[in-house]
Design an enzyme around this catalytic site. Sequence first.
Site, PDB file in Angstrom:
ATOM      1  CE1 TYR A 105      -4.610   1.605   0.319  1.00 35.80           C
ATOM      2  CE2 TYR A 105      -3.361   2.416   2.525  1.00 35.80           C
ATOM      3  CZ  TYR A 105      -4.749   2.218   1.419  1.00 35.80           C
ATOM      4  OH  TYR A 105      -5.389   3.227   1.554  1.00 35.80           O
ATOM      5  CD  GLU A 160      -2.020  -2.662  -6.666  1.00 36.46           C
ATOM      6  OE1 GLU A 160      -0.965  -3.933  -6.474  1.00 36.46           O
ATOM      7  OE2 GLU A 160      -2.778  -3.367  -5.774  1.00 36.46           O
ATOM      8  CG  HIS A 186      -4.367   4.283  -3.749  1.00 34.46           C
ATOM      9  ND1 HIS A 186      -5.904   3.906  -4.356  1.00 34.46           N
ATOM     10  CD2 HIS A 186      -4.840   3.459  -2.537  1.00 34.46           C
ATOM     11  CE1 HIS A 186      -6.202   3.693  -3.977  1.00 34.46           C
ATOM     12  NE2 HIS A 186      -4.911   1.892  -3.471  1.00 34.46           N
ATOM     13  CE  LYS A 231      -8.452  -4.512  -2.128  1.00 39.92           C
ATOM     14  NZ  LYS A 231      -7.650  -2.803  -3.127  1.00 39.92           N
ATOM     15  CG  ASP A 281      -5.841  -5.530  -6.097  1.00 37.37           C
ATOM     16  OD1 ASP A 281      -5.808  -6.878  -6.247  1.00 37.37           O
ATOM     17  OD2 ASP A 281      -5.572  -5.423  -4.670  1.00 37.37           O
TER      18      ASP A 281
END
Length: 435
Positions: free
Chosen positions: A137, A209, A142, A261, A241
Amino acid sequence: MAQLDHTHDSKLESWVASANGHPDFPIQNLPLGIFSRDSGSPRGGVAIGDRILDLPAALAVGLFTGEAAQAAEAASGSVLNPFLALGAGARQALRERLSELLKTGSPDQGRVEPCLQPASDCTLHLPVHIGDYTDFYVGIHHANNVGKQFRPDNPLLPNYKYVPIGYHGRASSIRPSGVPVRRPRGQAKPPDAAEPGFGPSRRLDYELELGVWVGPGNELGEPIGIAKAPEHVGGFCLLNDWSARDIQAWEYQPLGPFLSKNFASTVSAWIVTPEALAPFRIAQPGRPEGDPAPLPYLTDEADQREGALDLELEVLLLTPGLREKRLPPHRLAVSNARHMYWTVAQMVTHHTSNGCNLQPGDLLGTGTISGPDQTSCGSILEATLGGKSPVVIASGEERRFLEDGDEVILRARGRRDGFAPVGFGECRAVILPAV
Ligand code: CA
């Protein structure tokens, strides 16, 4: 850390004419992948322009010796895990030899030519058997943007600037670029509903990503120190993702994302090596004043100096309306890998700091890499402010989230004055309706 050498020379050209000026695969790139043609078995190959060099075929005619032959052999099967396990030395020897074989004036051109396949006649496969997949992350914009939607006054939780946050994802549902993604069904509870319902996700999203392919890895109980971390990075890809925001919002507390996810993730099919990206290394962008310094186990002088990446990242959307009107894809965002708060080495070191073992071919995602403004959002959740402000498309369509038939295309490219641009190839997939 990969060094610059003559294989990066921008004047280097290939006798494979399509490679010269190719947006993704000039002779300075030489990414590896797994391909098949007709009824042939999947095997290792190298992208050069609009051709693929068949590695087992090139090995069979004796084009490699020594360490390069060892690497080519490890890259000749149906997955590249054995190649990733070899590490940097063998990978550099192979790059060196490939550059020699494919450059203009190579005495071996006549022997290499029969080993080339037109990429358009080939199928690309997942390049490795992915044992484990971890998603970080590290895109701070974001994290801020998403945090704001939940906690306007306090978007970043207190651990963010100390810990490279991550969670363990699902490897079984990762597919290479081009494989369609089925809209998931799941449990969600709209804010105004008294009870949750079950059905197709109505807030389907992408996430822009970078993916990192783990190289040799470590034994259980033996952490990888930050100075050694680059030795365990075998290559890079793009990673989408896919995320179902309505399922996520209902399920994520207290243990984090689960079914929102793990229904699908898409990777670009070529493994771009750390050597190919050497020209695009940059200093870690300075932490804003007042931010804490990373703890000592995450601090390394070389990593601070050249451990970040300057890669332009792009998200495009091709809708049914655009396809019908023969219009080009809509550019949703342009971002850059420099917006990562933590480097790849810091991700690797933190992941193994408790003794957890990484294995060749494990996949690490960076997390969504958004830039600082509304033109650089790495997810549609951010671009539309949670669906409140739709994206307007040249076809007349609007999007708050992804719809069936939409195709998301991710691209990445390194550019630097005095060097040939290097690209990743596309990471794309179309959304199929829920069953
Ligand atoms: Ca993610």
